[in-house]
Design a protein around this motif. Structure first.
Motif, PDB file in Angstrom:
ATOM      1  N   TRP A 180      13.923   2.260  -1.366  1.00  0.00           N
ATOM      2  CA  TRP A 180      13.082   1.303  -0.638  1.00  0.00           C
ATOM      3  C   TRP A 180      12.612   1.846   0.703  1.00  0.00           C
ATOM      4  O   TRP A 180      12.772   1.203   1.744  1.00  0.00           O
ATOM      5  CB  TRP A 180      13.834  -0.035  -0.449  1.00  0.00           C
ATOM      6  N   ASN A 181      12.051   3.028   0.690  1.00  0.00           N
ATOM      7  CA  ASN A 181      11.544   3.663   1.907  1.00  0.00           C
ATOM      8  C   ASN A 181      10.185   3.064   2.289  1.00  0.00           C
ATOM      9  O   ASN A 181       9.226   3.150   1.531  1.00  0.00           O
ATOM     10  CB  ASN A 181      11.416   5.173   1.636  1.00  0.00           C
ATOM     11  N   ARG A 182      10.096   2.497   3.492  1.00  0.00           N
ATOM     12  CA  ARG A 182       8.853   1.816   3.910  1.00  0.00           C
ATOM     13  C   ARG A 182       7.758   2.780   4.357  1.00  0.00           C
ATOM     14  O   ARG A 182       6.614   2.369   4.531  1.00  0.00           O
ATOM     15  CB  ARG A 182       9.151   0.812   5.013  1.00  0.00           C
ATOM     16  N   VAL A 185       4.301   8.511  -8.599  1.00  0.00           N
ATOM     17  CA  VAL A 185       4.181   9.041  -7.230  1.00  0.00           C
ATOM     18  C   VAL A 185       5.436   8.856  -6.371  1.00  0.00           C
ATOM     19  O   VAL A 185       5.349   8.414  -5.229  1.00  0.00           O
ATOM     20  CB  VAL A 185       2.923   8.509  -6.493  1.00  0.00           C
ATOM     21  N   ALA A 186       6.583   9.210  -6.932  1.00  0.00           N
ATOM     22  CA  ALA A 186       7.840   9.074  -6.190  1.00  0.00           C
ATOM     23  C   ALA A 186       8.513  10.424  -5.949  1.00  0.00           C
ATOM     24  O   ALA A 186       8.982  10.690  -4.839  1.00  0.00           O
ATOM     25  CB  ALA A 186       8.788   8.146  -6.952  1.00  0.00           C
ATOM     26  N   ILE A 187       8.541  11.298  -6.943  1.00  0.00           N
ATOM     27  CA  ILE A 187       9.385  12.503  -6.846  1.00  0.00           C
ATOM     28  C   ILE A 187       8.871  13.478  -5.775  1.00  0.00           C
ATOM     29  O   ILE A 187       9.657  14.154  -5.129  1.00  0.00           O
ATOM     30  CB  ILE A 187       9.524  13.174  -8.234  1.00  0.00           C
ATOM     31  N   THR A 189      19.799   0.018  -5.941  1.00  0.00           N
ATOM     32  CA  THR A 189      19.563   0.859  -4.769  1.00  0.00           C
ATOM     33  C   THR A 189      20.320   2.158  -4.976  1.00  0.00           C
ATOM     34  O   THR A 189      21.548   2.164  -4.994  1.00  0.00           O
ATOM     35  CB  THR A 189      20.038   0.137  -3.493  1.00  0.00           C
ATOM     36  N   ALA A 190      19.602   3.232  -5.186  1.00  0.00           N
ATOM     37  CA  ALA A 190      20.238   4.538  -5.411  1.00  0.00           C
ATOM     38  C   ALA A 190      19.214   5.639  -5.235  1.00  0.00           C
ATOM     39  O   ALA A 190      18.004   5.417  -5.367  1.00  0.00           O
ATOM     40  CB  ALA A 190      20.830   4.607  -6.812  1.00  0.00           C
ATOM     41  N   ASP A 191      19.727   6.834  -4.945  1.00  0.00           N
ATOM     42  CA  ASP A 191      18.880   8.014  -4.814  1.00  0.00           C
ATOM     43  C   ASP A 191      18.645   8.585  -6.215  1.00  0.00           C
ATOM     44  O   ASP A 191      19.604   8.773  -6.966  1.00  0.00           O
ATOM     45  CB  ASP A 191      19.614   9.032  -3.924  1.00  0.00           C
ATOM     46  N   GLY A 204       6.077  -2.645   3.174  1.00  0.00           N
ATOM     47  CA  GLY A 204       6.893  -3.813   2.798  1.00  0.00           C
ATOM     48  C   GLY A 204       7.883  -3.532   1.678  1.00  0.00           C
ATOM     49  O   GLY A 204       8.325  -4.455   0.980  1.00  0.00           O
ATOM     50  N   ASN A 205       8.266  -2.271   1.516  1.00  0.00           N
ATOM     51  CA  ASN A 205       9.132  -1.858   0.412  1.00  0.00           C
ATOM     52  C   ASN A 205      10.546  -2.429   0.589  1.00  0.00           C
ATOM     53  O   ASN A 205      11.184  -2.194   1.608  1.00  0.00           O
ATOM     54  CB  ASN A 205       9.197  -0.320   0.413  1.00  0.00           C
ATOM     55  N   SER A 206      11.037  -3.170  -0.367  1.00  0.00           N
ATOM     56  CA  SER A 206      12.418  -3.663  -0.335  1.00  0.00           C
ATOM     57  C   SER A 206      12.777  -4.193  -1.711  1.00  0.00           C
ATOM     58  O   SER A 206      11.893  -4.545  -2.503  1.00  0.00           O
ATOM     59  CB  SER A 206      12.589  -4.786   0.701  1.00  0.00           C
ATOM     60  N   ASN A 242       7.987  12.781  -2.955  1.00  0.00           N
ATOM     61  CA  ASN A 242       8.505  12.346  -1.652  1.00  0.00           C
ATOM     62  C   ASN A 242       9.876  12.950  -1.329  1.00  0.00           C
ATOM     63  O   ASN A 242      10.312  12.922  -0.177  1.00  0.00           O
ATOM     64  CB  ASN A 242       8.659  10.810  -1.628  1.00  0.00           C
ATOM     65  N   ILE A 243      10.562  13.448  -2.332  1.00  0.00           N
ATOM     66  CA  ILE A 243      11.897  14.028  -2.114  1.00  0.00           C
ATOM     67  C   ILE A 243      11.734  15.377  -1.416  1.00  0.00           C
ATOM     68  O   ILE A 243      10.929  16.197  -1.843  1.00  0.00           O
ATOM     69  CB  ILE A 243      12.628  14.195  -3.465  1.00  0.00           C
ATOM     70  N   LYS A 244      12.506  15.585  -0.363  1.00  0.00           N
ATOM     71  CA  LYS A 244      12.381  16.827   0.411  1.00  0.00           C
ATOM     72  C   LYS A 244      13.084  17.982  -0.304  1.00  0.00           C
ATOM     73  O   LYS A 244      14.243  17.863  -0.694  1.00  0.00           O
ATOM     74  CB  LYS A 244      13.031  16.659   1.791  1.00  0.00           C
ATOM     75  N   LEU A 287      11.929   5.538 -12.013  1.00  0.00           N
ATOM     76  CA  LEU A 287      12.517   6.276 -10.886  1.00  0.00           C
ATOM     77  C   LEU A 287      11.627   6.108  -9.658  1.00  0.00           C
ATOM     78  O   LEU A 287      10.476   6.541  -9.670  1.00  0.00           O
ATOM     79  CB  LEU A 287      12.629   7.758 -11.254  1.00  0.00           C
ATOM     80  N   GLY A 288      12.142   5.483  -8.596  1.00  0.00           N
ATOM     81  CA  GLY A 288      11.343   5.215  -7.397  1.00  0.00           C
ATOM     82  C   GLY A 288      10.354   4.100  -7.682  1.00  0.00           C
ATOM     83  O   GLY A 288       9.148   4.263  -7.520  1.00  0.00           O
ATOM     84  N   CYS A 289      10.892   2.948  -8.093  1.00  0.00           N
ATOM     85  CA  CYS A 289      10.043   1.840  -8.586  1.00  0.00           C
ATOM     86  C   CYS A 289       9.313   1.108  -7.462  1.00  0.00           C
ATOM     87  O   CYS A 289       8.339   0.408  -7.713  1.00  0.00           O
ATOM     88  CB  CYS A 289      10.887   0.845  -9.372  1.00  0.00           C
ATOM     89  N   GLY A 290       9.783   1.247  -6.202  1.00  0.00           N
ATOM     90  CA  GLY A 290       9.162   0.524  -5.094  1.00  0.00           C
ATOM     91  C   GLY A 290       9.133  -0.979  -5.382  1.00  0.00           C
ATOM     92  O   GLY A 290      10.093  -1.554  -5.889  1.00  0.00           O
ATOM     93  N   ALA A 315       5.348  -2.047  -9.210  1.00  0.00           N
ATOM     94  CA  ALA A 315       4.019  -1.989  -9.842  1.00  0.00           C
ATOM     95  C   ALA A 315       4.095  -1.531 -11.300  1.00  0.00           C
ATOM     96  O   ALA A 315       3.572  -2.201 -12.200  1.00  0.00           O
ATOM     97  CB  ALA A 315       3.114  -1.055  -9.039  1.00  0.00           C
ATOM     98  N   VAL A 316       4.752  -0.403 -11.548  1.00  0.00           N
ATOM     99  CA  VAL A 316       4.809   0.151 -12.906  1.00  0.00           C
ATOM    100  C   VAL A 316       5.970  -0.476 -13.687  1.00  0.00           C
ATOM    101  O   VAL A 316       5.834  -0.783 -14.879  1.00  0.00           O
ATOM    102  CB  VAL A 316       4.953   1.692 -12.840  1.00  0.00           C
ATOM    103  N   LEU A 317       7.078  -0.711 -12.998  1.00  0.00           N
ATOM    104  CA  LEU A 317       8.269  -1.279 -13.663  1.00  0.00           C
ATOM    105  C   LEU A 317       7.942  -2.598 -14.362  1.00  0.00           C
ATOM    106  O   LEU A 317       8.333  -2.826 -15.510  1.00  0.00           O
ATOM    107  CB  LEU A 317       9.368  -1.490 -12.616  1.00  0.00           C
ATOM    108  N   ILE A 319       0.869  -1.197   0.000  1.00  0.00           N
ATOM    109  CA  ILE A 319       0.000   0.000   0.000  1.00  0.00           C
ATOM    110  C   ILE A 319       0.897   1.236   0.000  1.00  0.00           C
ATOM    111  O   ILE A 319       1.896   1.287   0.724  1.00  0.00           O
ATOM    112  CB  ILE A 319      -0.883   0.015   1.268  1.00  0.00           C
ATOM    113  N   ASP A 320       0.539   2.231  -0.808  1.00  0.00           N
ATOM    114  CA  ASP A 320       1.308   3.474  -0.829  1.00  0.00           C
ATOM    115  C   ASP A 320       0.948   4.329   0.383  1.00  0.00           C
ATOM    116  O   ASP A 320      -0.210   4.342   0.819  1.00  0.00           O
ATOM    117  CB  ASP A 320       1.022   4.231  -2.134  1.00  0.00           C
ATOM    118  N   ALA A 321       1.942   5.044   0.896  1.00  0.00           N
ATOM    119  CA  ALA A 321       1.772   5.905   2.084  1.00  0.00           C
ATOM    120  C   ALA A 321       0.990   5.168   3.182  1.00  0.00           C
ATOM    121  O   ALA A 321      -0.093   5.602   3.590  1.00  0.00           O
ATOM    122  CB  ALA A 321       1.066   7.208   1.697  1.00  0.00           C
TER     123      ALA A 321
END
Ligand SMILES: C[S@@+](CC[C@H](N)C(=O)[O-])C[C@H]1O[C@@H](n2cnc3c(N)ncnc32)[C@H](O)[C@@H]1O
Length: 254
Positions: free
Chosen positions: A123-125, A173-175, A153-155, A130-132, A177-179, A97-100, A103-105, A25-27
């Motif tokens: 892989w931010n949970r 829905v990844a970018i 694994t990269a930023d 369950g992100n990994s 999340n970047i601060k 980018l930010g494939c988690g 799902a899309v990849l 599940i996202d977020a």
């Protein structure tokens, strides 16, 4: 003698569900927060016997339902359509980018016969349950695309990838999340850098998309467009709709 062409495996039509992998599940923190507000409103409605807390509880239930629907079903259907519209040949190099958990990849990889799909993530949970990398690899096996994907694994603001090599760069829905705006700009610069001239970029996000459109134009991308992806990608209702920013990298004049 001509080379034998292998037909790309078609993506299952929108109605074919569920997918074989498990995508979380996202977020995920969002649901317990909604649960607390729901409980407060229900208790308030029962004690006060007023209609407003009951309506509040119903609205919260609606938000939770829609967020879950988008995570578990809507985003797959929307991306299946977007990828079908691209009419890929099957020999492309694709980057997510930010494939988690993929799902899309893996939807994209199912369009490839000789090409390759690369997924990059930290892989931010907090962003996906369950992100990994391990979970993503399991899903690649389940979807039958393990032979044509790579996970790194990269930023995404500092991609360890050479320039001008991908036909298609995607991000779902990844970018957002970047601060910090400067770091989000860096992620866009990296996306443009690794695209080959003539390559396409598709970014779906629920925030910051007006900025993406403006910044990609500033970076010299062409055919830059932004559109609403509709009710299947509302993250809690129409107030959290996902927009798609699409663009193309110009072919340099020699
Ligand atoms: C909401 S999830 C979406 C995952 C996937 N795109 C999908 O649609 O299922 C956002 C993803 O972005 C990743 N992410 C966030 N910031 C990142 C960064 N700076 N570099 C790489 N990945 C990042 C998270 O780890 C997470 O996997």
């Amino acid at each position: 003698m001509g080379e034998m062409q292998t037909a790309a495996m078609p993506i299952p039509p929108a109605g074919q569900f569920p997918r074989k992998g498990s995508y979380g599940i996202d977020a995920p923190y969002f649901l317990p927060i909604l649960g607390i507000f729901f409980a407060i409103n229900v208790v308030n409605a029962l004690i006060s016997r007023r209609i407003w807390p009951a309506l509040g509880a119903a609205l919260i239930l609606f938000c939770g339902f829609w967020g879950l629907h988008t995570s578990k079903r809507g985003k797959f259907l929307v991306w299946a359509d977007l990828l079908n519209e691209l009419q890929l040949r099957g020999d492309e190099r694709i980057l997510d980018l930010g494939c988690g958990r993929g799902a899309v990849l893996f939807l994209a990889a199912q369009h490839l016969s000789r090409g390759r799909a690369v997924g990059v993530d930290i892989w931010n949970r907090a962003d996906q349950s369950g992100n990994s990398e391990k979970a993503a690899r399991r899903n690649a096996m389940a979807e039958g695309v393990a032979d044509r994907i790579e996970l790194m694994t990269a930023d995404i603001t500092q991609l360890p990838l050479e320039s001008d090599q991908f036909d298609l760069v995607l991000s779902n829905v990844a970018i957002h999340n970047i601060k910090g705006k400067a770091n989000r700009a860096k992620a866009l610069e990296e996306a443009v850098r690794v695209l080959r001239p003539g390559g396409r970029l598709l970014i779906a996000d629920l925030r910051c998309t007006a900025f993406y459109r403006g910044y990609l134009t500033k970076l010299g991308m062409i055919d830059v467009a932004r559109k609403n992806l509709g009710w299947r990608m509302w993250w809690s209702g129409p107030w959290a709709a996902t927009r798609l920013v699409s663009a193309r990298k110009p072919v340099k004049n020699s």
